[in-house]
Write a protein that holds these residues in place. Sequence first.
Motif, short mmCIF file in Angstrom:
data_model
loop_
_atom_site.label_atom_id
_atom_site.label_comp_id
_atom_site.label_asym_id
_atom_site.label_seq_id
_atom_site.Cartn_x
_atom_site.Cartn_y
_atom_site.Cartn_z
N THR A 41 -6.13 -2.01 -1.28
CA THR A 41 -6.64 -1.33 -2.33
C THR A 41 -6.31 0.09 -2.86
O THR A 41 -6.94 0.84 -2.70
N GLN A 42 -4.95 0.02 -3.38
CA GLN A 42 -4.43 1.30 -3.66
C GLN A 42 -4.47 1.41 -5.16
O GLN A 42 -4.55 0.40 -6.07
N PRO A 43 -4.33 2.72 -5.72
CA PRO A 43 -4.28 2.84 -7.06
C PRO A 43 -3.22 2.18 -7.89
O PRO A 43 -2.13 1.81 -7.19
N LEU A 44 -3.52 2.01 -8.92
CA LEU A 44 -2.48 1.12 -9.65
C LEU A 44 -1.15 1.77 -10.10
O LEU A 44 -0.07 1.26 -10.30
N ASN A 45 -1.26 3.19 -9.88
CA ASN A 45 0.16 3.96 -10.42
C ASN A 45 0.66 4.61 -9.27
O ASN A 45 1.41 5.31 -9.14
N LYS A 55 3.19 -0.69 1.38
CA LYS A 55 2.01 -0.42 1.20
C LYS A 55 1.42 0.23 2.38
O LYS A 55 0.52 1.45 2.36
N GLN A 56 1.52 -0.31 3.62
CA GLN A 56 0.98 0.37 4.96
C GLN A 56 1.81 1.75 4.89
O GLN A 56 1.08 2.74 5.68
N SER A 85 -6.78 -3.03 6.36
CA SER A 85 -6.50 -3.91 5.20
C SER A 85 -7.69 -4.48 4.52
O SER A 85 -7.15 -5.17 3.67
N ASP A 86 -8.73 -4.40 5.08
CA ASP A 86 -9.87 -4.82 4.13
C ASP A 86 -9.76 -4.20 2.91
O ASP A 86 -9.59 -3.06 2.88
N GLY A 118 -13.36 2.78 -10.53
CA GLY A 118 -14.78 3.28 -10.87
C GLY A 118 -15.74 1.98 -10.12
O GLY A 118 -16.93 2.05 -9.53
N SER A 119 -15.53 0.66 -10.26
CA SER A 119 -16.20 -0.36 -9.80
C SER A 119 -16.47 -0.24 -8.22
O SER A 119 -17.45 -0.65 -7.61
N ILE A 120 -15.45 0.46 -7.39
CA ILE A 120 -15.55 0.38 -6.05
C ILE A 120 -16.53 1.32 -5.54
O ILE A 120 -17.51 1.34 -4.86
N SER A 121 -16.42 2.73 -6.25
CA SER A 121 -17.42 3.69 -6.05
C SER A 121 -18.73 3.24 -6.26
O SER A 121 -19.76 3.51 -5.44
#
Length: 295
Positions: A41-45, A55-56, A85-86, A118-121
Amino acid sequence: MNHPVVVGVDGSRAGMTAAWWAAREAAVRRLPLLLFHSWTTQPLNVPIAQQAHNKQRYGHEVLQRAEAELLHRYGDLSLTTKLVSDPAAQALVDLSKDTALLVLGSRGHGSLASFLLGSISLHVLGLAQCPTVTVRAGDPAAEAGWGHAAVPDGGEIVVGVQEPGPAADPLLEFAFTSAQLHGARVHAVHALPVSAVVHQHAMAAGLTFGRYEAEERIRLTATLAPWREKFPDVPVAEMVTTGPAGQVLLSAATHGQLVVVGRRGHPSRLTWKLGPVAHAALHHAPCPVAVIPHA
């Protein structure tokens, strides 16, 4: 065993600002600090290819950088890292069961853009089982690690008491504890509904408006009494005024060091809801905001 302070980092300035704030809080509270990163769940940029191993690797680098920066200032801090990884939201909610304090980064005023999305927070704030604090990028009280001078202790911990009585105890415990640790005072704020509604409440109770307001002041004072006794060295200010609760709280928080608001617990892990006062504080308060779950 002391539960840790947990903070999510993703390599952004917002995440690192939250990490600096969390590290200082962990040091003051004498608690361990856990740096968390979800590589799925990394930033899109994020400027890397989308392969899982990249990613890891990026996640490991984020955690190592953050760990090095924090230990440079807080050398005796007990610090660990966790790469998972969750999905970030669910992992943070799960961690909150055994966490003293959860810290999230926010990118700026006007929207609740978290250290990820935002939805995650919002999901975490609505379901976390421990106090959760959002810290904005650019907050001078947290950005010592970004070349800013740290703001000294002192000031006010502003706590919104929507309903005086036992339900407010978790908020007041957090506010008074924070105030004692930071040499601050507690500013307890209780907003009465707008005039027309207040008059209806007063009439239904057989009271004049003035008497209704006086009764509410008495209730707030009674709710604060045991906390004044438990924390005799913490100065306390009380405010009862008429107006929209969110606006009243934000007005009181203009020079606050921390704003504390409540969030009712929910029976289901799949549903969550933040009230309008919490939303107002999270979107517009000029300082970190602590959301405290309560009955």
